[in-house]
Design an enzyme around this catalytic site. Structure first.
Site, PDB file in Angstrom:
ATOM      1  N   ASP A 107      -2.661  -1.852   9.698  1.00 40.86           N
ATOM      2  CA  ASP A 107      -2.677  -1.869   8.230  1.00 40.86           C
ATOM      3  C   ASP A 107      -3.267  -3.159   7.648  1.00 40.86           C
ATOM      4  O   ASP A 107      -3.500  -3.227   6.437  1.00 40.86           O
ATOM      5  CB  ASP A 107      -1.236  -1.791   7.702  1.00 40.86           C
ATOM      6  CG  ASP A 107      -0.740  -0.365   7.540  1.00 40.86           C
ATOM      7  OD1 ASP A 107      -1.560   0.563   7.594  1.00 40.86           O
ATOM      8  OD2 ASP A 107       0.476  -0.207   7.333  1.00 40.86           O
ATOM      9  N   LYS A 118       0.841  -1.210   0.000  1.00 43.10           N
ATOM     10  CA  LYS A 118       0.000   0.000   0.000  1.00 43.10           C
ATOM     11  C   LYS A 118       0.867   1.247   0.000  1.00 43.10           C
ATOM     12  O   LYS A 118       2.029   1.228   0.426  1.00 43.10           O
ATOM     13  CB  LYS A 118      -0.941   0.025   1.207  1.00 43.10           C
ATOM     14  CG  LYS A 118      -0.275   0.043   2.595  1.00 43.10           C
ATOM     15  CD  LYS A 118       0.165   1.405   3.092  1.00 43.10           C
ATOM     16  CE  LYS A 118       0.986   1.306   4.375  1.00 43.10           C
ATOM     17  NZ  LYS A 118       1.760   2.472   4.691  1.00 43.10           N
TER      18      LYS A 118
HETATM   19  C1  LIG Z   1       2.289   4.095   9.466  1.00 41.52           C
HETATM   20  C2  LIG Z   1       1.345   3.153   8.752  1.00 41.52           C
HETATM   21  C3  LIG Z   1       0.442   3.984   7.803  1.00 41.52           C
HETATM   22  O1  LIG Z   1      -0.400   3.181   7.033  1.00 41.52           O
HETATM   23  O2  LIG Z   1       1.960   2.171   7.940  1.00 41.52           O
HETATM   24  P1  LIG Z   1       3.510   1.709   7.734  1.00 41.52           P
HETATM   25  O3  LIG Z   1       4.256   2.904   7.307  1.00 41.52           O
HETATM   26  O4  LIG Z   1       4.005   1.123   9.011  1.00 41.52           O
HETATM   27  O5  LIG Z   1       3.455   0.673   6.630  1.00 41.52           O
HETATM   28  C4  LIG Z   1       0.435   2.416   9.764  1.00 41.52           C
HETATM   29  O6  LIG Z   1      -0.284   3.319  10.556  1.00 41.52           O
HETATM   30  C5  LIG Z   1       1.179   1.458  10.661  1.00 41.52           C
HETATM   31  O7  LIG Z   1       0.400   0.311  10.755  1.00 41.52           O
HETATM   32  P2  LIG Z   1       1.043  -1.077  11.285  1.00 41.52           P
HETATM   33  O8  LIG Z   1       2.418  -1.250  10.695  1.00 41.52           O
HETATM   34  O9  LIG Z   1       0.026  -2.135  11.060  1.00 41.52           O
HETATM   35  O10 LIG Z   1       1.253  -0.710  12.785  1.00 41.52           O
HETATM   36  P3  LIG Z   1       0.799  -1.457  14.123  1.00 41.52           P
HETATM   37  O11 LIG Z   1       1.473  -2.804  14.142  1.00 41.52           O
HETATM   38  O12 LIG Z   1      -0.659  -1.379  14.319  1.00 41.52           O
HETATM   39  O13 LIG Z   1       1.509  -0.517  15.189  1.00 41.52           O
HETATM   40  C6  LIG Z   1       2.909  -0.463  15.347  1.00 41.52           C
HETATM   41  C7  LIG Z   1       3.240   0.764  16.181  1.00 41.52           C
HETATM   42  O14 LIG Z   1       3.087   1.958  15.380  1.00 41.52           O
HETATM   43  C8  LIG Z   1       2.512   3.015  16.137  1.00 41.52           C
HETATM   44  N1  LIG Z   1       1.193   3.378  15.579  1.00 41.52           N
HETATM   45  C9  LIG Z   1       0.595   2.608  14.619  1.00 41.52           C
HETATM   46  C10 LIG Z   1      -0.631   2.974  14.089  1.00 41.52           C
HETATM   47  C11 LIG Z   1      -1.252   4.159  14.586  1.00 41.52           C
HETATM   48  N2  LIG Z   1      -2.434   4.566  14.131  1.00 41.52           N
HETATM   49  N3  LIG Z   1      -0.643   4.901  15.535  1.00 41.52           N
HETATM   50  C12 LIG Z   1       0.580   4.543  16.025  1.00 41.52           C
HETATM   51  O15 LIG Z   1       1.138   5.235  16.879  1.00 41.52           O
HETATM   52  C13 LIG Z   1       2.411   2.487  17.559  1.00 41.52           C
HETATM   53  O16 LIG Z   1       3.618   2.835  18.205  1.00 41.52           O
HETATM   54  C14 LIG Z   1       2.328   0.987  17.376  1.00 41.52           C
HETATM   55  O17 LIG Z   1       2.792   0.268  18.500  1.00 41.52           O
END
Ligand SMILES: C[C@@](CO)(OP(=O)(O)O)[C@H](O)COP(=O)(O)OP(=O)(O)OC[C@H]1O[C@@H](n2ccc(N)nc2=O)[C@H](O)[C@@H]1O
Ligand SMILES: Nc1ncnc2c1ncn2[C@@H]1O[C@H](COP(=O)(O)OP(=O)(O)O)[C@@H](O)[C@H]1O
Length: 320
Positions: free
Chosen positions: A146, A16
């Site tokens: 995600d 994504k």
């Molecule tokens: C930032 C995003 C944007 O789409 O994607 P990535 O860049 O990682 O792919 C997502 O919010 C990542 O989602 P995901 O990778 O599933 O994260 P999770 O396992 O739910 O959370 C990992 C950590 O990221 C932080 N977290 C995540 C989601 C959110 N809305 N707020 C947060 O603060 C928290 O510290 C949490 O403990």
């Protein structure tokens, strides 16, 4: 009577990009409220689930060495979660998961989440479960913010932690160039860096999502390019200052706009059309600002079974 072992099931699942990622303040539970527009891209992982006497996970493909092959693998967590949900023993699920990575690891493109979503879909087919997408999505949300999106695919608006989804009409295929960095960035570290930047000063916040929805409805990539935005970009760039150069190089190479994907460090460049994307990719890969580049389109479908049963030999004793 001999039990027939079901054939392995292979699932393809997309990466994504966040077209818009507005991040609220830190919540008491350690998460941040998001308003984000996800788009599923044609960079994919393939995940095969099979009944096996030797259960576990194996990981192949690009970046496989950085992916845990034990119980911390998000795909294995998905096996355990689904097993528990349907009353199977999560400690002895009797399955093997084989992951072929095409999605960059720790790149802000939801690679681990994708493998978890694919595993849920694959196991639902392998175990012939009568389970709806909504039920799978609830399990997905417990595995990571995600995971529900990569299960669903397409283009969608995510709120809450990013797990509450509403599909969005996108009337166009968008053409992207994806610049992969040499090393990943940890998602929680990037969120923490944004909290730090906000405690110290007042980094600008991106605008409302409505104009982005209108741009998507119009199908004009130029209109969309003007509105791409990501509150996490300042934090990713603060941790990895070289990303500024990468973002500049993509636009200099002819992209309409560039953005850090989610928590980064992957950068995604929106291009006018497929030909332009190929030209931008060629120029960017010669600019020496990133490890490698890919061309991708979006939106694409979410996690779906791609096992080609017609190509599979019929085992002796089983008649079609
Ligand atoms: C930032 C995003 C944007 O789409 O994607 P990535 O860049 O990682 O792919 C997502 O919010 C990542 O989602 P995901 O990778 O599933 O994260 P999770 O396992 O739910 O959370 C990992 C950590 O990221 C932080 N977290 C995540 C989601 C959110 N809305 N707020 C947060 O603060 C928290 O510290 C949490 O403990
Ligand atoms: N199946 C998996 N694929 C990739 N990474 C995984 C997987 N399972 C666990 N991880 C861990 O999750 C971390 C985040 O990886 P990934 O999901 O690819 O990135 P992002 O959260 O930036 O989108 C990696 O550093 C890796 O250690």
């Amino acid at each position: 009577m001999l039990a027939v072992v079901p054939p392995p099931v292979t699932v393809r699942v997309p990466a994504k990009v966040n077209l818009h990622l507005a991040c609220g303040d830190l919540r008491e539970d350690g998460y941040h409220d998001l308003t984000t527009l996800f788009q599923a891209l044609s960079l994919t992982d393939e995940v095969t689930v099979a009944v096996a006497e030797e259960p576990g996970v194996e990981v192949h493909g690009e970046g496989a060495a950085q992916v845990p092959a034990g119980p911390e693998n998000l795909a294995w967590k998905a096996v355990r979660a689904l097993a528990a949900h349907v009353g199977r023993d999560p400690d002895a699920p009797g399955v093997r998961v084989t992951i072929n990575k095409g999605i960059p690891v720790a790149g802000g493109m939801a690679g681990g989440s994708a493998d978890a979503a694919a595993t849920l879909v694959g196991l639902a087919a392998l175990w012939r479960l009568e389970i709806g997408r909504d039920e799978l999505s609830t399990i997905a949300a417990e595995l990571g913010s995600d995971v529900p999106f990569v299960l669903q695919g397409g283009t969608a608006l995510g709120t809450g932690r990013g797990e509450q989804l509403v599909p969005v009409l996108a009337r166009h295929t968008y053409h992207w160039v994806i610049a992969l960095d040499r090393e990943g960035l940890s998602t929680p570290t990037v969120f923490r860096e944004l909290d730090r930047l906000r405690a110290e000063g007042n980094p600008p916040r991106i605008g409302a999502v409505e104009p982005v929805l209108e741009a998507l409805a119009s199908g004009d990539p130029r209109q969309l390019a003007l509105l791409l935005g990501n509150d996490l970009q300042a934090a990713a760039v603060s941790l990895r200052p070289g990303l500024r150069r990468t973002l500049r190089a993509g636009v200099n190479a002819g992209a309409l706009a560039g953005i850090v994907s989610g928590s980064g460090p992957t950068c995604a460049f929106l291009c006018t059309d497929a030909d332009s994307a190929v030209r931008v990719a060629a120029e960017l890969s010669g600019a020496g600002v990133c490890r490698t580049v890919r061309v991708a389109q979006g939106p694409v479908a979410g996690a779906r079974v791609v096992t080609d049963d017609s190509a599979r030999p019929i085992p002796p004793g089983v008649h079609a």
